[in-house]
Each structure stands twice: as structure tokens, then as C-alpha cells.
Design an enzyme around this catalytic site. Structure first.
Site, PDB file in Angstrom:
ATOM      1  N   ASP A  12      47.942  25.109  42.258  1.00  0.00           N
ATOM      2  CA  ASP A  12      47.512  25.939  43.375  1.00  0.00           C
ATOM      3  C   ASP A  12      48.698  26.718  43.941  1.00  0.00           C
ATOM      4  O   ASP A  12      49.698  26.122  44.370  1.00  0.00           O
ATOM      5  CB  ASP A  12      46.912  25.018  44.446  1.00  0.00           C
ATOM      6  N   ASP A  67      40.331  45.866  41.260  1.00  0.00           N
ATOM      7  CA  ASP A  67      39.368  46.873  40.822  1.00  0.00           C
ATOM      8  C   ASP A  67      38.064  46.747  41.596  1.00  0.00           C
ATOM      9  O   ASP A  67      37.059  47.337  41.209  1.00  0.00           O
ATOM     10  CB  ASP A  67      39.114  46.766  39.318  1.00  0.00           C
ATOM     11  N   LYS A 101      30.518  37.686  47.431  1.00  0.00           N
ATOM     12  CA  LYS A 101      29.397  37.266  48.269  1.00  0.00           C
ATOM     13  C   LYS A 101      29.863  36.988  49.699  1.00  0.00           C
ATOM     14  O   LYS A 101      30.945  36.432  49.913  1.00  0.00           O
ATOM     15  CB  LYS A 101      28.740  36.024  47.674  1.00  0.00           C
ATOM     16  N   PHE A 122      41.679  41.807  33.161  1.00  0.00           N
ATOM     17  CA  PHE A 122      40.746  42.248  34.194  1.00  0.00           C
ATOM     18  C   PHE A 122      40.871  43.740  34.479  1.00  0.00           C
ATOM     19  O   PHE A 122      39.881  44.403  34.800  1.00  0.00           O
ATOM     20  CB  PHE A 122      40.974  41.459  35.484  1.00  0.00           C
ATOM     21  N   GLU A 123      42.083  44.294  34.355  1.00  0.00           N
ATOM     22  CA  GLU A 123      42.243  45.725  34.592  1.00  0.00           C
ATOM     23  C   GLU A 123      41.470  46.523  33.555  1.00  0.00           C
ATOM     24  O   GLU A 123      40.751  47.473  33.894  1.00  0.00           O
ATOM     25  CB  GLU A 123      43.722  46.111  34.579  1.00  0.00           C
ATOM     26  N   ASP A 166      40.450  36.860  42.311  1.00  0.00           N
ATOM     27  CA  ASP A 166      39.006  36.675  42.417  1.00  0.00           C
ATOM     28  C   ASP A 166      38.522  37.406  43.669  1.00  0.00           C
ATOM     29  O   ASP A 166      38.984  37.127  44.772  1.00  0.00           O
ATOM     30  CB  ASP A 166      38.689  35.179  42.529  1.00  0.00           C
TER      31      ASP A 166
END
Length: 225
Positions: free
Chosen positions: A113, A172, A140, A206-207, A136
Site C-alpha cells: 500500500d 484519462d 461511482k 491504461f494510457e 483507479d
């Protein structure tokens, strides 16, 4: 080197990452067995000269994933030490294997962590930079409190950064970009601006997925006031 600052008071610990469980593949386990002893950090407070074998600027890459950005920075800045942290063991194993194949010697890893690492093991004013790339987004409404950028984590980062240090953030997700800007603008320790993406960061992971989906990438740079 001074020791880590006293742990900040946190009213309730909120996990900022998705828990990943499951058995490790034989390949992942073999990579971890071979590479973590060579590229991990010792237990206890981080002492860069002991952990990395030299005195050099230290960059913390939070949520490194498969490590493309961490490796890209390490290759472009051989005079710096990069400490990449993530809870996902297979991703860290893949990063270390890729770095080893490329002969990268200034990349280090911690599986765990990042908030606990910052809070308990990293000394005040000891980091040259903190990188938070594509965290992340927790889109929601009921999960918004889990976003990494928050008053508590910004307090920690502000304390751990050297006076000339910087926090780089990329996302993004438009809602996360707005959230990060709002939090950084509200924090008394930081001045923040939208900047161009750094040339050393590969368009990977992820990019690449965000761009392929038609989403724009926002890069932010925050410096201490």
C-alpha cells in the site's frame, strides 16, 4: 537522513485500490523469487543510501502497474532512483522482468500500500518527485472517497517532497481530472497547472487503452508553494 515523520492522524483508513486475489502463476512466482531480493527495499524506514547504494534523487511511482512509465523514467534519468509501488504482485513481477531484460539498474520495487509506505517509512523532504499515473478513477458516487487524491494523501506527499519536488498526475477520466484539480487547488501546500505529457512516458497500458477509447489524457504538475 532524518527519520520518517510521525504517522498522520487518519480518521478511518480508506483503501484506494482494488484488492486483487488469486494464486500466482509459476512464472510470476519465479520472477518474484529472483528479482525482489535484488530490487526490493529493506524493511523499516527507507534509507536511500542503504536501499539503493548511493545518494541520488528518489522518485516514488505510485500504482506502477506493469511499470512502463517507471521503466521509461528510470531509463531517461539514470542519475535518479525510482521506487515503484503497487499491490498487484504479477504486475510488479512483470515490471522487474522487463527492467532486468533492458539492463535497468535504478528501478526498485515495493509490493504493498503506497499510503502506508508514505505514512510509515518515507522521511520528510526525502522525495524528488511523486508520480501518480492513471490511478483507479473510482467513478461511482459511492466510491468517490476511495480516490487516491485526497486531503490526507496530499498532506503526506507535501511533507515527503523536497522543497524543489513535484507531484505529477495523469488520468484519462475527465471526472478524475476535475477532482484532482479541485483537491490540489484547495490544498495550501501546492500550486498546480495542466502540462504536456512528459516525453519519457510511453503510451502504454491504461494510457493506450484510454486513447483507443477516444478519451483525452490530462497531465497535471503540482509543486510546493
Amino acid at each position: 537522513m532524518t527519520g520518517p515523520a510521525a504517522p498522520a492522524t487518519e480518521p478511518a483508513r480508506v483503501r484506494t485500490y482494488n484488492a486483487r486475489r488469486g494464486r500466482l502463476s509459476p512464472l510470476t512466482q519465479s520472477r518474484l523469487d529472483e528479482l525482489v531480493p535484488r530490487h526490493g527495499i529493506p524493511d523499516g524506514p527507507l534509507e536511500p543510501e542503504v536501499a539503493f547504494g548511493r545518494r541520488a534523487p528518489v522518485v516514488l511511482d505510485i500504482g506502477c502497474g506493469h511499470g512502463a512509465a517507471a521503466i521509461g523514467y528510470a531509463v531517461a534519468h539514470p542519475g535518479h532512483d525510482v521506487l515503484a509501488v503497487d499491490v498487484h504482485s504479477p504486475g510488479v513481477a512483470r515490471m522487474l522482468a522487463a527492467a532486468d531484460a533492458r539492463g535497468v539498474h535504478n528501478l526498485w520495487a515495493h509490493i504493498g500500500d503506497a499510503v502506508a509506505l508514505l505514512d510509515q517509512r518515507i522521511a520528510s523532504r526525502s522525495l524528488h518527485a511523486v508520480h501518480l499515473f492513471f490511478p483507479d478513477p473510482w467513478p461511482k458516487t459511492r466510491h468517490l472517497k476511495r480516490r487516491f487524491i485526497s486531503e490526507h494523501t496530499l498532506d503526506l506527499i507535501a511533507d515527503r517532497l523536497a522543497p524543489d519536488g513535484e507531484l505529477l498526475v495523469a488520468t484519462d477520466h475527465a471526472s478524475y481530472a476535475t477532482h484532482a484539480l479541485d483537491e490540489l487547488r484547495a490544498h495550501p501546500a501546492f500550486e498546480v497547472a495542466e502540462v504536456s505529457r512528459p516525453e519519457w512516458r510511453p503510451r502504454d497500458g491504461f494510457e493506450a487503452k484510454g486513447l483507443a477509447a477516444g478519451r483525452a489524457v490530462t497531465d497535471l504538475r503540482a509543486v510546493l508553494r
